[in-house]
Motif scaffolding. Structure first.
Motif, mmCIF file in Angstrom:
data_model
loop_
_atom_site.group_PDB
_atom_site.id
_atom_site.type_symbol
_atom_site.label_atom_id
_atom_site.label_comp_id
_atom_site.label_asym_id
_atom_site.label_seq_id
_atom_site.Cartn_x
_atom_site.Cartn_y
_atom_site.Cartn_z
ATOM 1 N N UNK A 84 47.246 71.093 52.644
ATOM 2 C CA UNK A 84 46.771 71.891 51.517
ATOM 3 C C UNK A 84 45.259 71.762 51.364
ATOM 4 N N UNK A 85 44.737 70.531 51.507
ATOM 5 C CA UNK A 85 43.307 70.304 51.300
ATOM 6 C C UNK A 85 42.870 68.992 51.934
ATOM 7 N N UNK A 86 41.574 68.908 52.184
ATOM 8 C CA UNK A 86 40.944 67.670 52.640
ATOM 9 C C UNK A 86 39.907 67.303 51.584
ATOM 10 N N UNK A 87 39.920 66.037 51.164
ATOM 11 C CA UNK A 87 38.972 65.560 50.168
ATOM 12 C C UNK A 87 38.188 64.417 50.797
ATOM 13 N N UNK A 88 36.868 64.514 50.746
ATOM 14 C CA UNK A 88 36.034 63.524 51.424
ATOM 15 C C UNK A 88 34.704 63.360 50.718
ATOM 16 N N UNK A 89 34.045 62.260 51.013
ATOM 17 C CA UNK A 89 32.668 62.033 50.574
ATOM 18 C C UNK A 89 31.716 62.358 51.719
ATOM 19 N N UNK A 90 32.225 62.310 52.933
ATOM 20 C CA UNK A 90 31.439 62.497 54.155
ATOM 21 C C UNK A 90 31.027 63.960 54.316
ATOM 22 N N UNK A 91 29.746 64.230 54.154
ATOM 23 C CA UNK A 91 29.227 65.605 54.268
ATOM 24 C C UNK A 91 29.247 66.134 55.702
ATOM 25 N N UNK A 135 41.719 64.266 44.585
ATOM 26 C CA UNK A 135 42.916 64.305 45.430
ATOM 27 C C UNK A 135 44.179 64.319 44.575
ATOM 28 N N UNK A 136 44.203 63.479 43.539
ATOM 29 C CA UNK A 136 45.363 63.420 42.658
ATOM 30 C C UNK A 136 45.590 64.744 41.939
ATOM 31 N N UNK A 155 49.391 71.490 43.436
ATOM 32 C CA UNK A 155 50.047 72.113 44.596
ATOM 33 C C UNK A 155 51.402 71.487 44.925
ATOM 34 N N UNK A 156 51.806 70.478 44.135
ATOM 35 C CA UNK A 156 53.037 69.737 44.390
ATOM 36 C C UNK A 156 53.024 69.132 45.793
ATOM 37 N N UNK A 157 51.888 68.568 46.158
ATOM 38 C CA UNK A 157 51.716 67.939 47.462
ATOM 39 C C UNK A 157 51.637 66.428 47.338
ATOM 40 N N UNK A 158 51.465 65.780 48.461
ATOM 41 C CA UNK A 158 51.346 64.326 48.540
ATOM 42 C C UNK A 158 49.980 63.981 49.118
ATOM 43 N N UNK A 159 49.367 62.934 48.569
ATOM 44 C CA UNK A 159 48.065 62.479 49.051
ATOM 45 C C UNK A 159 48.273 61.424 50.136
#
Length: 64
Positions: free
Chosen positions: A10-17, A40-41, A47-51
């Protein structure tokens, strides 16, 4: 009948630019570790997804 499990990122969450954005998967850039975790949470809830922690500074939200 469909007997397989269809996983979708569904998505990627990062600090790395340096993580390159994808044409098909949204990439969210957080400003801190706390922001990354909260983002992320919230995306997982909506989206009813899992991190899942990729252990490289990035989280991925997957819908199983």
């Amino acid at each position: 009948m469909d007997f397989g499990i269809k996983d979708s990122i569904v998505a990627i969450i990062t600090i790395d630019k340096s993580v390159v954005s994808s044409n098909t998967i949204p990439v969210f850039y957080a400003s801190s570790e706390e922001h990354k975790e909260r983002l992320a949470l919230l995306i997982a809830k909506v989206t009813m997804g899992m991190v899942h922690d990729l252990e490289n500074g990035s989280y991925v939200v997957v819908r199983h």
